[in-house]
Design a protein around this motif. Sequence first.
Motif, PDB file in Angstrom:
ATOM      1  N   ASN A  63       0.829  -1.204   0.000  1.00  0.00           N
ATOM      2  CA  ASN A  63       0.000   0.000   0.000  1.00  0.00           C
ATOM      3  C   ASN A  63       0.865   1.256   0.000  1.00  0.00           C
ATOM      4  N   LYS A 150     -10.448   1.638  -5.244  1.00  0.00           N
ATOM      5  CA  LYS A 150     -11.208   1.586  -3.995  1.00  0.00           C
ATOM      6  C   LYS A 150     -11.073   0.240  -3.298  1.00  0.00           C
ATOM      7  N   LYS A 155      -3.333   0.351  -2.889  1.00  0.00           N
ATOM      8  CA  LYS A 155      -3.818   1.682  -3.253  1.00  0.00           C
ATOM      9  C   LYS A 155      -2.780   2.748  -2.920  1.00  0.00           C
ATOM     10  N   ALA A 157      -1.318   6.314  -1.664  1.00  0.00           N
ATOM     11  CA  ALA A 157      -1.735   7.207  -0.585  1.00  0.00           C
ATOM     12  C   ALA A 157      -1.956   8.622  -1.084  1.00  0.00           C
ATOM     13  N   THR A 305      -8.388  19.711  -0.626  1.00  0.00           N
ATOM     14  CA  THR A 305      -7.361  19.037   0.171  1.00  0.00           C
ATOM     15  C   THR A 305      -6.735  20.042   1.120  1.00  0.00           C
ATOM     16  N   ASP A 337      -9.965  11.472  -4.589  1.00  0.00           N
ATOM     17  CA  ASP A 337     -10.059  11.830  -3.184  1.00  0.00           C
ATOM     18  C   ASP A 337     -11.159  11.019  -2.499  1.00  0.00           C
ATOM     19  N   GLU A 338     -12.291  10.839  -3.181  1.00  0.00           N
ATOM     20  CA  GLU A 338     -13.379  10.032  -2.620  1.00  0.00           C
ATOM     21  C   GLU A 338     -12.970   8.569  -2.463  1.00  0.00           C
ATOM     22  N   ALA A 339     -12.007   8.125  -3.275  1.00  0.00           N
ATOM     23  CA  ALA A 339     -11.518   6.751  -3.179  1.00  0.00           C
ATOM     24  C   ALA A 339     -10.493   6.584  -2.064  1.00  0.00           C
ATOM     25  N   GLY A 340     -10.220   7.667  -1.347  1.00  0.00           N
ATOM     26  CA  GLY A 340      -9.283   7.600  -0.239  1.00  0.00           C
ATOM     27  C   GLY A 340      -7.851   7.907  -0.605  1.00  0.00           C
ATOM     28  N   VAL A 341      -7.648   8.556  -1.765  1.00  0.00           N
ATOM     29  CA  VAL A 341      -6.303   8.931  -2.206  1.00  0.00           C
ATOM     30  C   VAL A 341      -6.188  10.456  -2.121  1.00  0.00           C
TER      31      VAL A 341
END
Length: 382
Positions: A63, A150, A155, A157, A305, A337-341
């Motif tokens: 990751n 996702k 994934k 960062a 962000t 960003d919604e995917a956590g990146v």
Amino acid sequence: MSDAVRNILGKLLAFDTTSRESNLELIDFIQGYLTELGVETQLFQDANAKKANLYARLGPAGNGGVMLSGHTDVVPVDGQPWTMPPFALTHHNGRYYGRGSADMKGFLACVLASVPGFLAQPLRMPLHLAFSYDEEVGCLGVRSLVAHLKVSQDKPAMCIIGEPTEMKPVYGHKGKLAMRCQVQGHACHSAYTPRGVNAIEYAAKLINKLTLLGAQLATTQNPRFDPPYSTLQVGTIHGGTALNIVPQDCQFDFEIRHLPGVEVDSVISELEQYADDELLPAMQKVAASSDIHFQPLSQYPGLLTDPQSDFARWLAQWCSNDEFTTVAFGTEGGLFDEAGVATLVCGPGSMEQGHKPDEYVSVEQLERCMGMLANLRTWMAA
């Protein structure tokens, strides 16, 4: 400017990747280039297998790491007074001309030219590459890649999207919702107007309602954006066939460009309720077949962000610029960003040249981009 960047940019510009066309020839070129360097790639094709996203990763498994992302499609050149060949590289007075040179094949060329350098040294974290399609028509193509990220165990960062910002770090932009409204009335001879349902008149009532809803949206403001509030506008309208015929059909498209965090579904719900409760009963009283239909065209979220985050601080160091800002145009950043990146935007060129005839990116901007990528490579070194 290195020969590698120039040569790769020339090849990228030669592919007509206007959004209405396939991008597969360009993707095949990138895939072949990376394969020769020993980099494995993964494609995410559209339903018709005519377009594809390309995803690759370098360095250690696991990751985290940094993703460099850009779209491969460009806007049309139709009707624009180009003096340079749009789908070829022209070098003149320190500028590289061609459709997509600024938005955003210049960035893609820099990324690809930098890959050998990233491969030449051990990395303490992975470097991810993501090249998408159909960004120019509503960030449509990248969604299959986002869905993959996702659920991925590897994934990234952080993500840098290389849209043209003159190499200024950008932490935010507005989201967008585009909609189409189709009004079906009832035609008749204009001498008997009361027997018809004038689709244009009812479309006008809806547009007037949108104006009021837009004014409500503007009451929520954020001074970090320009303009500092969400905007709503009708961009196209078509209806009617002749002056002496009550128009049976009318269609208009509208968009909302909204501040990050502003909920726009309620705006559409209020517009639909107005149509259902106030307009349709009057229309269907004259002709039962009358109808109003709303169709989503595209939608992507805004991006905001934290400019005080570690990632923002690192990007400021990599691009030697700590003046963070926002931009008026949208990107795929909100989806990542919604995917956590965590995502920031920074790339060579200016949107002042993007989408225009004789689009160009300056050699100086590409050199600054290569400098940023070199700094990133040093930071990622094991």
